[in-house]
Design an enzyme around this catalytic site. Structure first.
Site, PDB file in Angstrom:
ATOM      1  N   HIS A 227     -52.946 -27.965 -24.564  1.00 25.93           N
ATOM      2  CA  HIS A 227     -53.959 -27.007 -25.010  1.00 25.93           C
ATOM      3  C   HIS A 227     -53.390 -26.029 -26.023  1.00 25.93           C
ATOM      4  O   HIS A 227     -52.182 -25.995 -26.256  1.00 25.93           O
ATOM      5  CB  HIS A 227     -54.635 -26.319 -23.827  1.00 25.93           C
ATOM      6  CG  HIS A 227     -53.832 -25.288 -23.110  1.00 25.93           C
ATOM      7  ND1 HIS A 227     -53.911 -23.942 -23.405  1.00 25.93           N
ATOM      8  CD2 HIS A 227     -52.966 -25.374 -22.075  1.00 25.93           C
ATOM      9  CE1 HIS A 227     -53.138 -23.261 -22.570  1.00 25.93           C
ATOM     10  NE2 HIS A 227     -52.541 -24.100 -21.761  1.00 25.93           N
TER      11      HIS A 227
ATOM     12  N   ASP B 175     -46.593 -21.050 -22.828  1.00 25.39           N
ATOM     13  CA  ASP B 175     -47.930 -21.505 -22.434  1.00 25.39           C
ATOM     14  C   ASP B 175     -48.971 -21.074 -23.444  1.00 25.39           C
ATOM     15  O   ASP B 175     -49.386 -19.928 -23.452  1.00 25.39           O
ATOM     16  CB  ASP B 175     -48.256 -20.901 -21.059  1.00 25.39           C
ATOM     17  CG  ASP B 175     -49.588 -21.368 -20.523  1.00 25.39           C
ATOM     18  OD1 ASP B 175     -50.199 -22.273 -21.126  1.00 25.39           O
ATOM     19  OD2 ASP B 175     -50.023 -20.830 -19.488  1.00 25.39           O
TER      20      ASP B 175
ATOM     21  N   GLU C  20     -58.582 -24.172 -22.378  1.00 26.29           N
ATOM     22  CA  GLU C  20     -58.008 -24.677 -21.129  1.00 26.29           C
ATOM     23  C   GLU C  20     -57.905 -23.554 -20.118  1.00 26.29           C
ATOM     24  O   GLU C  20     -58.145 -23.715 -18.929  1.00 26.29           O
ATOM     25  CB  GLU C  20     -56.602 -25.250 -21.400  1.00 26.29           C
ATOM     26  CG  GLU C  20     -55.957 -25.943 -20.191  1.00 26.29           C
ATOM     27  CD  GLU C  20     -55.077 -25.036 -19.333  1.00 26.29           C
ATOM     28  OE1 GLU C  20     -54.515 -25.544 -18.354  1.00 26.29           O
ATOM     29  OE2 GLU C  20     -54.959 -23.839 -19.626  1.00 26.29           O
ATOM     30  N   GLU C  21     -57.534 -22.378 -20.616  1.00 33.88           N
ATOM     31  CA  GLU C  21     -57.212 -21.269 -19.716  1.00 33.88           C
ATOM     32  C   GLU C  21     -58.395 -20.827 -18.860  1.00 33.88           C
ATOM     33  O   GLU C  21     -58.208 -20.387 -17.738  1.00 33.88           O
ATOM     34  CB  GLU C  21     -56.666 -20.085 -20.515  1.00 33.88           C
ATOM     35  CG  GLU C  21     -55.289 -20.343 -21.139  1.00 33.88           C
ATOM     36  CD  GLU C  21     -54.184 -20.448 -20.092  1.00 33.88           C
ATOM     37  OE1 GLU C  21     -54.472 -20.334 -18.905  1.00 33.88           O
ATOM     38  OE2 GLU C  21     -53.026 -20.668 -20.493  1.00 33.88           O
TER      39      GLU C  21
ATOM     40  N   ASP D  42     -48.057 -28.852 -20.906  1.00 33.68           N
ATOM     41  CA  ASP D  42     -48.585 -27.500 -20.724  1.00 33.68           C
ATOM     42  C   ASP D  42     -47.421 -26.679 -20.185  1.00 33.68           C
ATOM     43  O   ASP D  42     -46.785 -27.089 -19.216  1.00 33.68           O
ATOM     44  CB  ASP D  42     -49.749 -27.527 -19.731  1.00 33.68           C
ATOM     45  CG  ASP D  42     -50.455 -26.187 -19.666  1.00 33.68           C
ATOM     46  OD1 ASP D  42     -50.077 -25.284 -20.418  1.00 33.68           O
ATOM     47  OD2 ASP D  42     -51.398 -26.057 -18.866  1.00 33.68           O
TER      48      ASP D  42
ATOM     49  N   HIS E 145     -42.473 -14.768 -18.003  1.00 33.83           N
ATOM     50  CA  HIS E 145     -43.601 -13.824 -17.960  1.00 33.83           C
ATOM     51  C   HIS E 145     -44.900 -14.581 -18.212  1.00 33.83           C
ATOM     52  O   HIS E 145     -45.454 -14.550 -19.305  1.00 33.83           O
ATOM     53  CB  HIS E 145     -43.420 -12.726 -19.010  1.00 33.83           C
ATOM     54  CG  HIS E 145     -42.248 -11.831 -18.782  1.00 33.83           C
ATOM     55  ND1 HIS E 145     -40.963 -12.182 -19.097  1.00 33.83           N
ATOM     56  CD2 HIS E 145     -42.176 -10.588 -18.253  1.00 33.83           C
ATOM     57  CE1 HIS E 145     -40.144 -11.183 -18.778  1.00 33.83           C
ATOM     58  NE2 HIS E 145     -40.860 -10.210 -18.259  1.00 33.83           N
TER      59      HIS E 145
HETATM   60 ZN   LIG Z   1     -51.339 -23.564 -20.248  1.00 35.10          ZN
END
Ligand SMILES: [Zn+2]
Ligand SMILES: *[C@@H]1O[C@H](CO)[C@@H](O)[C@H](O)[C@H]1NC(C)=O
Ligand SMILES: *[C@@H]1O[C@H](CO)[C@@H](O)[C@H](O)[C@H]1NC(C)=O
Ligand SMILES: *[C@@H]1O[C@H](CO)[C@@H](O)[C@H](O)[C@H]1NC(C)=O
Ligand SMILES: *[C@@H]1O[C@H](CO)[C@@H](O)[C@H](O)[C@H]1NC(C)=O
Ligand SMILES: *[C@@H]1O[C@H](CO)[C@@H](O)[C@H](O)[C@H]1NC(C)=O
Ligand SMILES: *[C@@H]1O[C@H](CO)[C@@H](O)[C@H](O)[C@H]1NC(C)=O
Ligand SMILES: *[C@@H]1O[C@H](CO)[C@@H](O)[C@H](O)[C@H]1NC(C)=O
Length: 725
Positions: free
Chosen positions: A368, A379, A416-417, A445, A532
């Site tokens: 993503h 991420d 995606e989140e 991911d 984090h």
């Molecule tokens: Zn992700």
């Protein structure tokens, strides 16, 4: 050493997915032993075919650095940045994967007014800081968007609530059971809960079920490896967590169904009919806070309600200076304001295609692109940068006139989140194409947040994955990825280090169609710098100073996925290991028997009533059949016969479709795969044989029996399919 590793790996889970709380390997010896492990079974340098060598050597760490910098210097919250998608289309297309934007119109919400105030009984107040400190060293933490956008929960409910509050541990259903047993008053109160354990949305749903009216969620540094309380410096000066860091994230219940909550099971095209009150979204407001802000909230409960010690649950007491009492404390309240702005708004997937010579078989590789913050270096953008290098690697072969046997589709998913939206909507718009052609979905991911490899995978892909690891150089050293994998997981012969896929990332929508998947990442341990997660400090600066300064770990991930994709797309015989698949089906049946025995007070009675014997017999036969299939398809005589290979490939492509049950799980029709689903109580982890197991846990033996007979029947069909080629 053997014992230490066994302990560490047996009790901890690695981070594998974006919506997942990254769990850590919890053995401080691990990092040390890992660096000392000698080379194992794989030759070094790896032995490559010409194509493998071209693919492996095309990777440029400088290019990864540049693209990571691009992807981590702008707002790319879901649905808010079309230009970054357009740039991705342009780049992929130039490299030879003909790409386009695929747009959906989806329901999202964004923060408008967020505020959290603690009111002590003496009339004084404390206001939580709902943004993270700007750090001079880390450029993007000072961007106006970082300050302008408060920490929030995607899909949280709007509301203004004021009430006394209770600490509810990790918000697991067993935490609530303990609170109820201890007579802690919950109804009408606000829940103070910490991250870890169940998925965010599950915590909020559990609070809701107990009549609570709001939720405040904090990160507990006691869950971290390096800690400020243990004297370690905090980011950016050291490996410990920055005290103002906040974990954002979605509170939708993806374990009920993923995708746009207003279009369950069908694509969110313009003008489509929408569900007005989605059942998987919370009804009460919630906010995430930092550990710095959690301290006064926890401390105000000290001495009130039941003590953390008396509750006596693992993980209840954390690393902050408080007793972790349940509260509530009389007259001590929270005022929680969470006003969200709702929108139906476009999101943009990028889909790139390299057509194969055989249009009937397809391999998909995706990652993503959206993040909660400006950075998102781990991420998801470690993956976004790697995807460009993966496509570049294939373009090196295309330039030499190569065409893959099978189609390769590349995806850069949006949103995606919020709830795995881009991937789910795309899958829902291509059901028949995917059902008829897809072999496997490979997912990245949080591709890189540390040095340790981990993977979830459907079993048929595991043997190939291990073989491919032997062809990949780990970092810039003199070991293969396999050597490192072997060092970490050699004491897990049953699964070879692979976990089953539950949910938490974009493979979720593929599994219900009976499409196998692999999800790969490099994560941290209890001695590597704190990740984090979903914070502004997941930045390019953090990646460069704390994790992968030379981007060689990024290259390793890309080389692994490239070679895996290459073999799936181009080997004459699809390299699925059905023997391992069948072995895992047998493990699933065994686990169901174990669960039955746990519940079986009247020895053997439940087992009889749910027809475990029929299921067990089918699984054992399947094992024999797949062993024969493996032996047969390995023979030279078979491989020389193209017709037989083509016929076997069709069977390999289709066999997992047999485990799709159209009506889905009870109460969760989206989840149709009878072998795995995301757990009901947790949301992240896989539940195997979910139909049978959940019915059993609910005491519904006729339903459990019905599932078992259905499964036995399907396993028999799978045996029939593979018994001859
Ligand atoms: Zn992700
Ligand atoms: C979109 O993202 C790109 C790349 O990070 C960035 O350069 C650009 O400023 C962003 N656009 C907006 C509108 O934020
Ligand atoms: C009220 O109580 C809090 C917590 O004990 C304390 O920090 C604060 O100073 C007190 N305010 C006054 C006015 O005493
Ligand atoms: C909870 O309340 C019930 C009923 O009032 C009482 O029987 C029980 O002992 C209480 N339990 C605790 C742990 O206080
Ligand atoms: C922990 O809290 C107690 C009581 O509030 C206080 O006396 C003590 O100084 C605190 N310790 C640290 C290390 O902050
Ligand atoms: C790939 O194949 C599809 C279906 O045959 C076709 O529509 C498409 O134009 C092809 N794309 C490329 C880039 O060749
Ligand atoms: C691998 O490299 C390390 C230093 O990076 C060196 O100490 C070690 O001897 C090398 N091992 C082999 C087998 O070459
Ligand atoms: C299921 O079990 C029952 C006894 O509990 C038995 O009568 C029946 O034949 C079994 N069915 C199958 C298909 O094995």
């Amino acid at each position: 050493m053997a014992k230490l590793l066994l302990f560490a790996l047996g009790t901890a889970h690695l981070a594998t997915a974006c919506q997942r709380d990254p769990h850590l390997l919890d053995d401080s010896k691990l990092t040390q032993t890992f660096h000392l492990v000698p080379r194992e079974a794989a030759p070094f340098p790896p032995v490559w075919t010409d194509h493998e060598e071209i693919l492996h050597t095309s990777f440029s760490t400088a290019s990864i650095d540049r693209w990571l910098s691009y992807y981590t210097h702008g707002d790319h919250i879901a649905g808010r940045n079309k230009s970054i998608a357009v740039e991705t289309v342009k780049t992929w297309t130039e490299l030879g994967a003909s790409a386009s934007l695929v747009e959906y119109e989806v329901f999202l919400n964004y923060p408008k007014e967020q505020k959290l105030v603690l009111n002590w009984a003496n009339g004084s107040q404390y206001e939580a800081q709902l943004y993270e400190d700007a750090l001079e060293e880390d450029e993007t933490t000072g961007y106006p968007e970082s300050r302008g956008l408060p920490a929030f929960h995607g899909y949280s409910a709007s509301g203004l609530v004021e009430a006394e509050y209770a600490y509810v541990g990790r918000g697991h259903k067993d935490d609530f059971a303990a609170l109820t047993a201890a007579n802690v008053s919950l109804a009408g109160k606000i829940a103070l809960t910490k991250y870890g354990g169940p998925f965010r949305g599950v915590k909020v749903r559990n609070a809701e079920k107990h009549g609570m009216i709001g939720v405040v969620m904090f990160t507990d540094p006691g869950d971290d490896g390096p800690q400020e309380a243990k004297g370690q410096a905090v980011y950016p000066n050291g490996p410990a967590r920055q005290p103002s860091s906040v974990q954002r994230g979605s509170v939708a219940q993806i374990n009920q169904y993923p995708g746009d909550p207003t279009t369950p099971g069908y694509p969110s095209k313009p003008g489509v009919e929408r569900v007005s009150n989605p059942p998987n979204l919370p009804k009460i407001p919630s906010l995430p806070i930092s550990y710095r802000d959690a301290v006064p909230l926890l401390k105000a409960l000290d001495g009130h309600g039941v003590s953390g010690k008396a509750i006596n649950r693992g993980g209840w007491i954390g690393g902050l200076n408080a007793t972790y009492n349940t509260g509530p404390a009389p007259g001590v309240t929270l005022s929680l304001t969470n006003i969200m702005g709702n929108k139906i708004t476009p999101i943009w997937n990028v889909i790139g295609i390299i057509n194969g010579t055989n249009a009937d078989e397809t391999v998909i590789i995706g990652n993503h692109r959206d993040a909660w913050i400006i950075g998102g270096a781990a991420d998801p953008n470690s993956g976004s940068a790697i995807m460009i290098e993966i496509i570049k690697a294939f373009s090196e072969l295309l330039k030499r006139g190569w065409k893959p046997r099978r189609n390769i589709i590349f995806a850069s998913w949006d949103a995606e989140e919020y709830a795995l939206i881009g991937s789910t909507e795309w899958v829902e718009s291509h059901l028949s194409f995917l059902t008829t052609t897809a072999l496997s979905y490979l997912n990245l991911d949080i591709a890189v947040s540390g040095p340790f490899p981990s993977a979830g995978a459907t079993p048929e892909l595991r043997t190939l994955a291990l073989e491919v690891m032997k062809k990949v150089v780990y970092g810039n050293g003199n070991r293969t990825l396999y050597d490192v994998w072997h060092a970490l997981y050699q004491f897990r012969p049953e699964d070879n280090g692979f976990t089953n896929l539950g949910s938490g990332s974009d493979y979720t929508a593929f599994l219900p169609l009976g499409i196998g998947a692999l999800d790969f990442s490099m994560g941290g341990s209890s001695t590597t710098p704190v990740y984090h997660y979903h914070s502004n400090y997941d930045s390019h600066h953090w990646m460069k100073t704390m994790v992968d300064p030379d981007f060689s770990i990024h290259a390793t991930v890309g080389q692994f996925i490239t070679l895996l994709g290459y073999h799936l797309a181009d080997d004459a015989l699809i390299p699925f290991d059905m023997e391992t698949f069948a072995r895992n089906v047998n493990y699933m049946v065994r686990d169901l028997v174990v669960e039955t025995m746990r519940l079986d007070t009247d020895s053997g009675e439940i087992q009889r009533r749910i027809n475990i014997t029929a299921l067990d017999a089918a699984a054992k036969t399947f094992q024999t059949v797949t062993s024969n299939f493996a032996a047969l398809t390995a023979s030279k005589e078979f491989l020389d016969n193209e017709c037989r290979v083509v016929a076997a490939n069709k069977k390999l492509r289709d066999v997992q479709r047999l485990f799709v049950r159209e009506e889905g799980l009870s109460g969760r029709p989206f989840y149709k795969n009878a072998l795995y689903a995301p757990g009901r109580d947790d949301g992240y982890r896989a539940q195997t044989l979910p139909g049978s197991t959940e019915a059993l846990q609910d005491g519904n033996l006729p339903l459990c029996r019905e599932w078992n007979l259905w499964l036995a029947d399907r396993i028999d069909e799978a045996s029939e399919l593979l018994v001859s080629v």
